[in-house]
Each structure stands twice: as structure tokens, then as C-alpha cells.
Scaffold this motif. Sequence first.
Motif, PDB file in Angstrom:
ATOM      1  N   UNK A 164     -45.388  -9.847 -40.767  1.00 36.09           N
ATOM      2  CA  UNK A 164     -45.916 -11.059 -40.232  1.00 36.09           C
ATOM      3  C   UNK A 164     -44.825 -12.188 -40.174  1.00 36.09           C
ATOM      4  N   UNK A 165     -44.773 -13.191 -39.378  1.00 35.16           N
ATOM      5  CA  UNK A 165     -43.682 -13.889 -39.187  1.00 35.16           C
ATOM      6  C   UNK A 165     -43.445 -14.767 -40.524  1.00 35.16           C
ATOM      7  N   UNK A 166     -42.212 -15.156 -40.623  1.00 38.98           N
ATOM      8  CA  UNK A 166     -41.378 -15.644 -42.112  1.00 38.98           C
ATOM      9  C   UNK A 166     -41.859 -17.241 -41.834  1.00 38.98           C
ATOM     10  N   UNK A 167     -43.004 -17.801 -42.553  1.00 38.90           N
ATOM     11  CA  UNK A 167     -43.104 -19.060 -42.552  1.00 38.90           C
ATOM     12  C   UNK A 167     -43.032 -19.694 -43.965  1.00 38.90           C
ATOM     13  N   UNK A 168     -43.006 -20.958 -43.782  1.00 39.74           N
ATOM     14  CA  UNK A 168     -43.140 -21.823 -45.244  1.00 39.74           C
ATOM     15  C   UNK A 168     -44.353 -22.448 -45.333  1.00 39.74           C
ATOM     16  N   UNK A 169     -45.396 -22.169 -46.376  1.00 43.64           N
ATOM     17  CA  UNK A 169     -46.588 -22.921 -46.487  1.00 43.64           C
ATOM     18  C   UNK A 169     -46.537 -24.465 -47.172  1.00 43.64           C
ATOM     19  N   UNK A 170     -45.625 -24.239 -48.159  1.00 37.70           N
ATOM     20  CA  UNK A 170     -45.536 -25.618 -48.778  1.00 37.70           C
ATOM     21  C   UNK A 170     -44.176 -26.402 -48.287  1.00 37.70           C
ATOM     22  N   UNK A 171     -44.229 -26.926 -47.137  1.00 37.08           N
ATOM     23  CA  UNK A 171     -43.006 -27.162 -46.488  1.00 37.08           C
ATOM     24  C   UNK A 171     -42.615 -28.554 -47.294  1.00 37.08           C
ATOM     25  N   UNK A 172     -43.042 -29.472 -47.483  1.00 38.59           N
ATOM     26  CA  UNK A 172     -42.430 -30.454 -48.254  1.00 38.59           C
ATOM     27  C   UNK A 172     -41.844 -30.162 -49.384  1.00 38.59           C
ATOM     28  N   UNK A 173     -42.330 -29.189 -50.285  1.00 39.26           N
ATOM     29  CA  UNK A 173     -41.684 -29.053 -51.828  1.00 39.26           C
ATOM     30  C   UNK A 173     -40.625 -28.180 -51.509  1.00 39.26           C
ATOM     31  N   UNK A 174     -40.806 -27.388 -50.468  1.00 41.83           N
ATOM     32  CA  UNK A 174     -39.596 -26.323 -50.259  1.00 41.83           C
ATOM     33  C   UNK A 174     -38.484 -27.269 -49.513  1.00 41.83           C
ATOM     34  N   UNK A 175     -38.647 -27.884 -48.835  1.00 40.30           N
ATOM     35  CA  UNK A 175     -37.456 -28.837 -48.040  1.00 40.30           C
ATOM     36  C   UNK A 175     -36.692 -29.694 -49.040  1.00 40.30           C
ATOM     37  N   UNK A 176     -37.692 -30.449 -49.797  1.00 38.18           N
ATOM     38  CA  UNK A 176     -37.116 -31.414 -50.690  1.00 38.18           C
ATOM     39  C   UNK A 176     -36.332 -30.926 -51.960  1.00 38.18           C
ATOM     40  N   UNK A 177     -36.448 -29.477 -52.160  1.00 39.32           N
ATOM     41  CA  UNK A 177     -35.900 -28.963 -53.525  1.00 39.32           C
ATOM     42  C   UNK A 177     -34.733 -28.959 -53.488  1.00 39.32           C
ATOM     43  N   UNK A 178     -33.825 -28.794 -52.394  1.00 40.81           N
ATOM     44  CA  UNK A 178     -32.214 -29.010 -52.505  1.00 40.81           C
ATOM     45  C   UNK A 178     -31.871 -30.503 -52.767  1.00 40.81           C
ATOM     46  N   UNK A 179     -32.263 -31.376 -51.916  1.00 39.21           N
ATOM     47  CA  UNK A 179     -31.909 -32.831 -52.268  1.00 39.21           C
ATOM     48  C   UNK A 179     -32.267 -33.333 -53.516  1.00 39.21           C
ATOM     49  N   UNK A 180     -33.340 -32.873 -54.032  1.00 36.68           N
ATOM     50  CA  UNK A 180     -33.714 -33.784 -55.175  1.00 36.68           C
ATOM     51  C   UNK A 180     -32.985 -32.971 -56.442  1.00 36.68           C
ATOM     52  N   UNK A 181     -32.570 -31.748 -56.376  1.00 38.76           N
ATOM     53  CA  UNK A 181     -32.049 -30.933 -57.490  1.00 38.76           C
ATOM     54  C   UNK A 181     -30.520 -31.426 -57.444  1.00 38.76           C
ATOM     55  N   UNK A 182     -30.142 -31.674 -56.296  1.00 41.82           N
ATOM     56  CA  UNK A 182     -28.514 -32.064 -56.072  1.00 41.82           C
ATOM     57  C   UNK A 182     -28.524 -33.642 -56.778  1.00 41.82           C
ATOM     58  N   UNK A 183     -29.379 -34.492 -56.553  1.00 44.87           N
ATOM     59  CA  UNK A 183     -29.175 -35.814 -56.965  1.00 44.87           C
ATOM     60  C   UNK A 183     -29.483 -35.881 -58.621  1.00 44.87           C
ATOM     61  N   UNK A 184     -30.348 -35.195 -59.000  1.00 42.06           N
ATOM     62  CA  UNK A 184     -30.585 -35.024 -60.451  1.00 42.06           C
ATOM     63  C   UNK A 184     -29.388 -34.292 -61.270  1.00 42.06           C
ATOM     64  N   UNK A 185     -28.634 -33.080 -60.469  1.00 38.95           N
ATOM     65  CA  UNK A 185     -27.694 -32.720 -61.351  1.00 38.95           C
ATOM     66  C   UNK A 185     -26.511 -33.559 -61.379  1.00 38.95           C
ATOM     67  N   UNK A 186     -26.283 -34.084 -60.138  1.00 37.17           N
ATOM     68  CA  UNK A 186     -25.076 -35.034 -59.980  1.00 37.17           C
ATOM     69  C   UNK A 186     -25.256 -36.212 -60.684  1.00 37.17           C
ATOM     70  N   UNK A 187     -26.564 -36.725 -60.940  1.00 40.29           N
ATOM     71  CA  UNK A 187     -26.426 -38.027 -61.769  1.00 40.29           C
ATOM     72  C   UNK A 187     -26.273 -37.596 -63.369  1.00 40.29           C
ATOM     73  N   UNK A 188     -27.035 -36.470 -63.694  1.00 45.07           N
ATOM     74  CA  UNK A 188     -26.474 -35.763 -64.992  1.00 45.07           C
ATOM     75  C   UNK A 188     -25.042 -35.745 -65.322  1.00 45.07           C
ATOM     76  N   UNK A 189     -24.413 -35.088 -64.478  1.00 47.41           N
ATOM     77  CA  UNK A 189     -22.888 -34.935 -64.651  1.00 47.41           C
ATOM     78  C   UNK A 189     -22.255 -36.199 -64.591  1.00 47.41           C
ATOM     79  N   UNK A 190     -22.527 -37.278 -63.855  1.00 46.52           N
ATOM     80  CA  UNK A 190     -21.854 -38.496 -64.182  1.00 46.52           C
ATOM     81  C   UNK A 190     -22.177 -39.365 -65.352  1.00 46.52           C
ATOM     82  N   UNK A 191     -23.488 -39.094 -65.671  1.00 44.53           N
ATOM     83  CA  UNK A 191     -23.702 -39.616 -66.982  1.00 44.53           C
ATOM     84  C   UNK A 191     -22.998 -39.183 -68.111  1.00 44.53           C
ATOM     85  N   UNK A 192     -22.908 -37.935 -68.041  1.00 48.20           N
ATOM     86  CA  UNK A 192     -22.373 -37.148 -69.063  1.00 48.20           C
ATOM     87  C   UNK A 192     -20.725 -37.201 -69.117  1.00 48.20           C
ATOM     88  N   UNK A 193     -20.025 -36.795 -68.031  1.00 45.25           N
ATOM     89  CA  UNK A 193     -18.664 -36.650 -67.916  1.00 45.25           C
ATOM     90  C   UNK A 193     -17.952 -37.697 -67.029  1.00 45.25           C
TER      91      UNK A 193
END
Length: 254
Positions: A164-193
Amino acid sequence: MTAPLTPPHQPQPNDPWQAPPSGSHVVPGKDPDAEERRAELRQGALTAAVLTVAGVLLGLLWVWLAPRVPLVSDDTAVFLKNSEGEEAIGADGTFVLLALAFGLVSAAAVFLLRRRGGIPLVVGLALGGLLGSLLAWGLGTWLGPTSDVVAHAKEVGKGVTFDAPLKLHAVGAAVLAWPIAAMIVHLGLTALFGPRDPEPEWAFPYGTQDEGPGSAPGQASGGGGSPAPGHAGGPEAGDGPADGTGQGPSQPSA
């Protein structure tokens, strides 16, 4: 006889509020804050561009690692070969996990390269992750099995399994996973180091107070130094009373 006139006020040469002399002008120079802002904007734009290009790698990994959904045709309709399979959910999960990993790596790399951070850099990190996810989604859909299921079923024939064709059913969650994870990790690293602001320096040691404008120099708050009551401006102990001429007591003649 008249009183002398008060001389006009003469401004101090080091007065910061003194008007500049006539004919003077300010020499134009470079604003360090403007230069720093422009540098941060360039770094944010470069970060967004690099992460957008990294979306190509995310799309290729998604095509390679995502599970396939098997289909079968009987010349009248197309059916799922395994109606209880979880391959469709697995495709979304693979994309989300890869996007989270890309967000963690990109945030760590940006923090190591630019430790001080800044709003343009964080915006570039989030925007680049979003554009990279959209590019990966489009690339994976294009490189995966064809979206024309009917033509594909006729091509392979009756009873033959195809993907079957390769599709994304939960498009919003899948597309926002990268920017949200990047901002959380960057915020944590800035707060700690991240770099810390310098501590403010106090003008006076702890427990001391500044002398008021009316206090005389050399007088400490609460200390001695003032004459005892009854002795301010008076004669020394043992002195006799002064006579009307302002002289001391007369000495007896020999």
C-alpha cells in the motif's frame, strides 16, 4: 556701597548634561548591538536551511525503515491481506521516532556550535525542524509505493500481494515531533550548561550604610567623635572664669 554681583554659573568641563559646543557633531560609528543582532539573524537562517536539507535524510530513512501494508486484489476490489495488522500504525510510529531522534541531535549540535543561543537561533531551530519534517513526509510519500492502488492491483494481477502507499495518518503529531523535541532539548541544555549572567557587585560591604549628604566627613554612624554635652566650645577643666576683657584671671603681683 553696593554688594558684589554674583558671577554667572560656569558649567563643569566633565558635566555629562552639558550641551556640546557650537559647530560640533557626533561622529557616526558602528552599533555593536546591531552587529550582534544581524549575526544572530544570519545564524538562525543558516540553522533553518541546514535542518530543512536534513529532512531529505529523514525521508529516506522513513522509506527504508517503515513497515509495509500488504494489499491483495480479487479483480473487483482491493483488500487488506492482514486485517488485524498494525503496519499502518507502524509507519506513523517510525516517522515519529525518527523525527524525535533528529530533534535531539539537531538541538545538541546547535547548542554545541552556538552556546549562547538567542531568539533567532531558537526560531531557526524550530522552523528548520518543521520544514524538514514536511520535506521528509513529501519525499517518503513520493519514493514509496505508488498511490494509485487500482492501477497497481491491475498491474500485479489477481491474488498477488502488493504494498500500500506510504502514508501518515497522524500528520500533525508526526510533523511537529521534530521541532518540539528540538526546542525542549535545546532549552534543557541551555538551562543546565549555558553561560550564566555575572553576579551584581555591591558598592558597599554587607552591614554598612552610605553616609547621607548632610553628614560631615570622618564621622561614622553610631561612633564617637562628637564633643560631650556641656563641653562644646567651653573652657578647659580647671580654667577660671574669664573677666570682661576676655583675658584669664589676673596673676598676683610679686
